[in-house]
Design a protein around this motif. Structure first.
Motif, PDB file in Angstrom:
ATOM      1  N   THR A  85     -52.181  -1.904  19.832  1.00  0.00           N
ATOM      2  CA  THR A  85     -51.411  -0.910  19.083  1.00  0.00           C
ATOM      3  C   THR A  85     -51.244   0.358  19.903  1.00  0.00           C
ATOM      4  O   THR A  85     -52.217   0.860  20.490  1.00  0.00           O
TER       5      THR A  85
ATOM      6  N   TYR B  23     -49.374   4.273  19.600  1.00  0.00           N
ATOM      7  CA  TYR B  23     -48.733   5.263  18.737  1.00  0.00           C
ATOM      8  C   TYR B  23     -48.183   6.406  19.580  1.00  0.00           C
ATOM      9  O   TYR B  23     -48.804   6.823  20.552  1.00  0.00           O
TER      10      TYR B  23
ATOM     11  N   GLN C 197     -44.800   3.479  16.075  1.00  0.00           N
ATOM     12  CA  GLN C 197     -45.989   2.656  16.274  1.00  0.00           C
ATOM     13  C   GLN C 197     -45.554   1.291  16.791  1.00  0.00           C
ATOM     14  O   GLN C 197     -44.668   0.654  16.219  1.00  0.00           O
TER      15      GLN C 197
ATOM     16  N   GLN D   9     -46.853  -2.607  17.998  1.00  0.00           N
ATOM     17  CA  GLN D   9     -47.873  -3.632  18.029  1.00  0.00           C
ATOM     18  C   GLN D   9     -47.441  -4.580  19.150  1.00  0.00           C
ATOM     19  O   GLN D   9     -46.424  -5.265  19.034  1.00  0.00           O
TER      20      GLN D   9
ATOM     21  N   VAL E 115     -43.551  -1.457  14.857  1.00  0.00           N
ATOM     22  CA  VAL E 115     -44.096  -1.674  13.526  1.00  0.00           C
ATOM     23  C   VAL E 115     -43.569  -0.625  12.554  1.00  0.00           C
ATOM     24  O   VAL E 115     -43.251  -0.930  11.408  1.00  0.00           O
ATOM     25  N   ASP E 116     -43.494   0.613  13.021  1.00  0.00           N
ATOM     26  CA  ASP E 116     -43.077   1.713  12.145  1.00  0.00           C
ATOM     27  C   ASP E 116     -42.369   2.761  12.986  1.00  0.00           C
ATOM     28  O   ASP E 116     -42.970   3.306  13.914  1.00  0.00           O
TER      29      ASP E 116
ATOM     30  N   ARG F 188     -55.025   1.658  20.228  1.00  0.00           N
ATOM     31  CA  ARG F 188     -56.053   1.129  19.351  1.00  0.00           C
ATOM     32  C   ARG F 188     -56.164  -0.361  19.600  1.00  0.00           C
ATOM     33  O   ARG F 188     -55.147  -1.062  19.669  1.00  0.00           O
TER      34      ARG F 188
ATOM     35  N   ASP G 212     -57.719  -2.746  17.643  1.00  0.00           N
ATOM     36  CA  ASP G 212     -57.449  -3.508  16.425  1.00  0.00           C
ATOM     37  C   ASP G 212     -57.733  -2.609  15.226  1.00  0.00           C
ATOM     38  O   ASP G 212     -58.265  -1.515  15.382  1.00  0.00           O
ATOM     39  N   PRO G 213     -57.366  -3.049  14.014  1.00  0.00           N
ATOM     40  CA  PRO G 213     -57.534  -2.208  12.824  1.00  0.00           C
ATOM     41  C   PRO G 213     -58.981  -1.871  12.494  1.00  0.00           C
ATOM     42  O   PRO G 213     -59.232  -1.013  11.657  1.00  0.00           O
ATOM     43  N   ASN G 214     -59.931  -2.537  13.115  1.00  0.00           N
ATOM     44  CA  ASN G 214     -61.336  -2.266  12.822  1.00  0.00           C
ATOM     45  C   ASN G 214     -61.976  -1.281  13.792  1.00  0.00           C
ATOM     46  O   ASN G 214     -63.196  -1.129  13.818  1.00  0.00           O
ATOM     47  N   THR G 215     -61.150  -0.631  14.585  1.00  0.00           N
ATOM     48  CA  THR G 215     -61.656   0.360  15.541  1.00  0.00           C
ATOM     49  C   THR G 215     -60.854   1.640  15.411  1.00  0.00           C
ATOM     50  O   THR G 215     -59.838   1.692  14.729  1.00  0.00           O
ATOM     51  N   GLU G 216     -61.309   2.674  16.123  1.00  0.00           N
ATOM     52  CA  GLU G 216     -60.588   3.937  16.068  1.00  0.00           C
ATOM     53  C   GLU G 216     -59.503   3.979  17.134  1.00  0.00           C
ATOM     54  O   GLU G 216     -59.480   3.172  18.061  1.00  0.00           O
ATOM     55  N   ALA G 217     -58.610   4.943  17.000  1.00  0.00           N
ATOM     56  CA  ALA G 217     -57.581   5.177  18.000  1.00  0.00           C
ATOM     57  C   ALA G 217     -58.106   6.168  19.037  1.00  0.00           C
ATOM     58  O   ALA G 217     -58.863   7.081  18.719  1.00  0.00           O
ATOM     59  N   PHE G 218     -57.672   5.964  20.272  1.00  0.00           N
ATOM     60  CA  PHE G 218     -58.035   6.846  21.377  1.00  0.00           C
ATOM     61  C   PHE G 218     -56.775   7.578  21.824  1.00  0.00           C
ATOM     62  O   PHE G 218     -55.712   6.967  21.971  1.00  0.00           O
ATOM     63  N   PHE G 219     -56.942   8.884  22.081  1.00  0.00           N
ATOM     64  CA  PHE G 219     -55.787   9.720  22.375  1.00  0.00           C
ATOM     65  C   PHE G 219     -55.747  10.150  23.836  1.00  0.00           C
ATOM     66  O   PHE G 219     -56.795  10.357  24.465  1.00  0.00           O
TER      67      PHE G 219
END
Lengths: 113, 117
Positions: free
Chosen positions: A31, A33, A48, A50, A55-56, A95, A97-104
């Motif tokens: 992912t 963003y 966003q 994927q 996705v968005d 990111r 996957d959905p089970n982790t945080e995003a890194f900037f």
């Protein structure tokens, strides 16, 4: 682990010019963003991805902004033509996957004059 | 659509004072919650996150947050702030994958914290 890389760090352009930002996410992160952060406000999601699919992009001003993520890795965000109100910091995040945080990344500070 | 509200836009505290920053979200389903911090001149960094389990989450640098589902809240706390905590703090939410969340990460407007010596 290398972080999210963005370039350039700073950019000053005149209104009606075009500009492009580049982002290299963390390896393996599906992912990606792009956010716009205007001074004094929270990050606003522009688009966003994927892998290499969108996705968005509901908040992306499509008449002037475009983005792509070729091969599902690097991404570019383009503004053409720029307006004064586009002055902001453009943030890229990734990111796994959905089970982790995003890194900037550090962001690109754009000033339109 | 999911949204996040942070009620305190600017907070000024003296060192050793206690901190609580409010965060409320709008989505009624299962959510994942985050607090990010942005120190001056640096990128956004994760302070802590909640996915499931114990609603009291402990993060880095002595920060903690409590998820209260009935209040749709995820307030950030620290018992004793330091000058080095001066930064901007952002609350963020995603819909849980368990409820078909699309991985969209939505941020609040942020709280600028200034800690004075």
């Amino acid at each position: 682990e290398a972080g999210v890389a963005q370039s350039p760090r700073y950019k000053i352009i005149e209104k009606r010019q075009s500009v492009a930002f580049w982002c290299n996410p963390i390896s393996g992160h599906a992912t990606l963003y792009w956010y716009q952060q205007i001074l004094g406000q929270g990050p606003k999601l522009l688009i966003q991805f994927q892998n290499n699919g969108v996705v968005d992009d509901s908040q992306l001003p499509k008449d002037r902004f475009s983005a792509e993520r070729l091969k599902g890795v690097d991404s570019t965000l383009k503004i053409q033509p720029a307006k004064l109100e586009d002055s902001a910091v453009y943030l890229c995040a990734s990111r796994a996957d959905p089970n982790t945080e995003a890194f900037f990344g550090q962001g690109t500070r754009l000033t339109v004059v | 659509a999911q949204s996040v509200s942070q009620h305190n836009h600017h907070v000024i505290l003296s060192e050793a004072a206690s901190l609580e920053l409010g965060c409320n979200y709008s989505y009624g389903g299962t959510v994942n919650l985050f607090w990010y911090v942005q120190y001056p001149g640096q990128h956004l960094q994760l302070l802590l996150k909640y996915f499931s389990g114990d609603p009291l989450v402990k993060g880095i640098k002595g920060f903690e947050a409590e998820f209260i589902k009935s209040k749709f809240s995820f307030n950030l706390r620290k018992p004793s702030v330091q000058w080095s905590d001066t930064a901007e703090y952002f609350c963020a939410v995603t819909r849980s994958i368990l409820t078909g969340g699309g991985n969209k990460l939505t941020f609040g407007t942020g709280t600028q914290l200034k800690v004075e010596l």
